[in-house]
Design an enzyme around this catalytic site. Structure first.
Site, PDB file in Angstrom:
ATOM      1  N   LYS A 128       8.892   0.431   0.226  1.00 22.81           N
ATOM      2  CA  LYS A 128       7.605   0.875  -0.313  1.00 22.81           C
ATOM      3  C   LYS A 128       7.096   2.088   0.449  1.00 22.81           C
ATOM      4  O   LYS A 128       5.984   2.113   0.965  1.00 22.81           O
ATOM      5  CB  LYS A 128       6.593  -0.258  -0.251  1.00 22.81           C
ATOM      6  CG  LYS A 128       6.943  -1.429  -1.162  1.00 22.81           C
ATOM      7  CD  LYS A 128       5.878  -2.490  -1.155  1.00 22.81           C
ATOM      8  CE  LYS A 128       6.230  -3.633  -2.087  1.00 22.81           C
ATOM      9  NZ  LYS A 128       5.173  -4.685  -2.094  1.00 22.81           N
ATOM     10  N   ILE A 188       3.283   6.381   2.374  1.00 20.99           N
ATOM     11  CA  ILE A 188       3.257   5.043   1.802  1.00 20.99           C
ATOM     12  C   ILE A 188       3.190   5.110   0.279  1.00 20.99           C
ATOM     13  O   ILE A 188       2.610   6.040  -0.281  1.00 20.99           O
ATOM     14  CB  ILE A 188       2.084   4.220   2.363  1.00 20.99           C
ATOM     15  CG1 ILE A 188       0.747   4.856   1.985  1.00 20.99           C
ATOM     16  CG2 ILE A 188       2.190   4.081   3.860  1.00 20.99           C
ATOM     17  CD1 ILE A 188      -0.468   4.043   2.438  1.00 20.99           C
ATOM     18  N   CYS A 189       3.792   4.138  -0.368  1.00 18.58           N
ATOM     19  CA  CYS A 189       3.864   4.101  -1.830  1.00 18.58           C
ATOM     20  C   CYS A 189       2.665   3.337  -2.378  1.00 18.58           C
ATOM     21  O   CYS A 189       2.492   2.150  -2.105  1.00 18.58           O
ATOM     22  CB  CYS A 189       5.168   3.436  -2.268  1.00 18.58           C
ATOM     23  SG  CYS A 189       5.347   3.291  -4.050  1.00 18.58           S
ATOM     24  N   LEU A 190       1.823   4.026  -3.168  1.00 21.00           N
ATOM     25  CA  LEU A 190       0.629   3.417  -3.754  1.00 21.00           C
ATOM     26  C   LEU A 190       0.547   3.682  -5.252  1.00 21.00           C
ATOM     27  O   LEU A 190      -0.525   3.638  -5.832  1.00 21.00           O
ATOM     28  CB  LEU A 190      -0.626   3.974  -3.063  1.00 21.00           C
ATOM     29  CG  LEU A 190      -0.742   3.740  -1.553  1.00 21.00           C
ATOM     30  CD1 LEU A 190      -1.945   4.497  -1.012  1.00 21.00           C
ATOM     31  CD2 LEU A 190      -0.865   2.263  -1.244  1.00 21.00           C
TER      32      LEU A 190
END
Length: 303
Positions: free
Chosen positions: A126, A133-135
Site C-alpha cells: 500500500k 502512501i496509497c490513499l
C-alpha cells in the site's frame, strides 16, 4: 433585502464511514475549513492559502494535545511548498517513529498532497515508489468532494492517521520495522539528559492508564466502549505482572548479593582463625626441648 449567502461550506462526510476510523471522523469536523482556492504558483493568493493551512494545522495540533493524542510534528520551507517532520504510532505500548515529508503539487488543492514515509519505501504494497502512501480507494474521492475546503491538516487526519493505524501493526507483525533505539552517550551531559528522559518516561507510564481510559470514554458505542475498557484493564494487568516480575527479580538479586557478602565475611574470618592457629602451632614447635633428667626440681618444704 435577501440574506447574504454563508461562506461556511459544509463537509461532505459521505466518505468518512469508509475510513472506518471514528477518531478521524470526529477530528475532521473540528478542523477549520479552508476557503482560498490557490496553489503554489498563484502568488499572493497562495500566501493567503498558507495562512489558512497554518491556522488549520495549529488548531489540529492543539486539539490532539488536549486529547492526549499528539502523534506528529511538521514544518515547511519559507515558500510553503515542501513540508517535513515526524510522525509516530504506538503499537503494543511500543512507539514507532517515522520521517514525514511531501511536496505540494502544482495542481493543489485540486489534488491532495502526496504524503511520503521514505523509511517504509518498499515494505508494504500500500505504497508507491519513494514511500508515498496509497490513499486512492477512499481518501482521494473524499478530498475531491471537498475541494478547496480540505487542507494539509485534513490530509494528515483522514489520510495518514488511518493508514498508520492499518499498516504499522501489519509491518510490526511481519518483522519489517523495529522501534528506534536511542544511542547511549558517554559524556556527563548526555547522562543527565538520560536521567531526565527516564523521569519523563516514568511519568508517562503513570499517566498512560488515565489517557487510555479517557480515550475509551470518548467512544459513543456502548459495546465498543466496553471492549476498549476491557483492553485497557488487560494491558494494565499485564504491565502490573511485568512490574512485579521485575521487582521480584530485583529482590532476588539483592538477596543473593547479601548472601554472597555474608559468605565472604565468614570465610575471611575462618581464614584468619586458621592462620592464627597455624602460627601458634609453629611457635610451639620452635620452643627448645629440655631433658627431664637435668631439670632441677626443688624439694618439697617440710611441714
Amino acid at each position: 433585502m435577501a440574506a447574504p449567502e454563508s461562506t461556511e461550506a459544509p463537509v461532505d462526510a459521505s466518505g468518512l464511514e469508509a475510513l472506518d476510523d471514528e477518531a478521524a471522523t470526529r477530528a475532521v469536523k473540528k478542523i477549520p475549513l479552508l476557503r482560498v482556492r490557490a496553489g503554489p504558483r498563484d502568488g499572493p493568493e497562495w500566501v493567503a492559502r498558507l495562512k489558512e493551512e497554518y491556522a488549520a494545522l495549529i488548531a489540529y495540533v492543539k486539539m490532539n494535545k488536549q486529547n492526549d493524542n499528539d502523534w506528529f510534528t511538521i514544518q515547511s520551507n519559507k515558500e510553503g511548498t515542501r513540508w517535513f517532520g515526524k510522525c509516530w504510532y504506538i503499537h503494543d505500548l511500543v512507539k514507532y517513529e517515522l520521517d514525514l515529508q511531501f511536496d505540494v503539487p502544482v495542481t493543489y488543492p485540486q489534488t491532495s498532497v502526496p504524503v511520503a514515509l521514505p523509511e517504509l519505501d518498499g515494505l508494504t504494497p500500500k505504497m508507491y515508489t519513494g514511500g508515498v502512501i496509497c490513499l486512492t480507494e477512499h481518501f482521494h474521492p473524499l478530498w475531491a468532494r471537498n475541494v478547496p475546503h480540505f487542507g494539509i491538516a485534513h490530509a494528515l487526519a483522514l489520510g495518514l492517521a488511518p493508514w498508520l493505524a492499518a499498516e504499522i501493526p501489519y509491518l510490526v507483525e511481519a518483522g519489517r520495522i523495529q522501534p528506534k533505539v536511542a544511542d547511549v552517550a558517554s559524556d556527563d551531559d548526555d547522562d543527565d539528559d538520560d536521567d531526565e528522559n527516564e523521569n519523563e518516561n516514568e511519568e508517562a507510564r503513570r499517566q498512560r492508564p488515565v489517557m487510555e481510559v479517557s480515550k475509551c470514554r470518548e467512544i459513543e458505542d456502548r459495546d465498543a466502549k466496553i471492549a476498549c475498557l476491557t483492553d485497557v484493564i488487560e494491558a494494565m494487568q499485564m504491565r502490573h505482572a511485568m512490574h512485579m516480575r521485575a521487582r521480584h527479580g530485583r529482590h532476588v538479586f539483592f538477596f543473593v548479593l547479601a548472601a554472597a557478602v555474608v559468605f565472604a565475611i565468614v570465610m575471611r574470618r575462618r581464614c584468619r582463625a586458621r592462620r592464627a592457629a597455624a602460627k601458634a602451632a609453629a611457635d610451639v614447635e620452635a620452643l627448645p626441648e629440655y631433658d627431664e633428667a637435668y631439670v632441677a626440681v626443688p624439694a618439697p618444704k617440710s611441714v
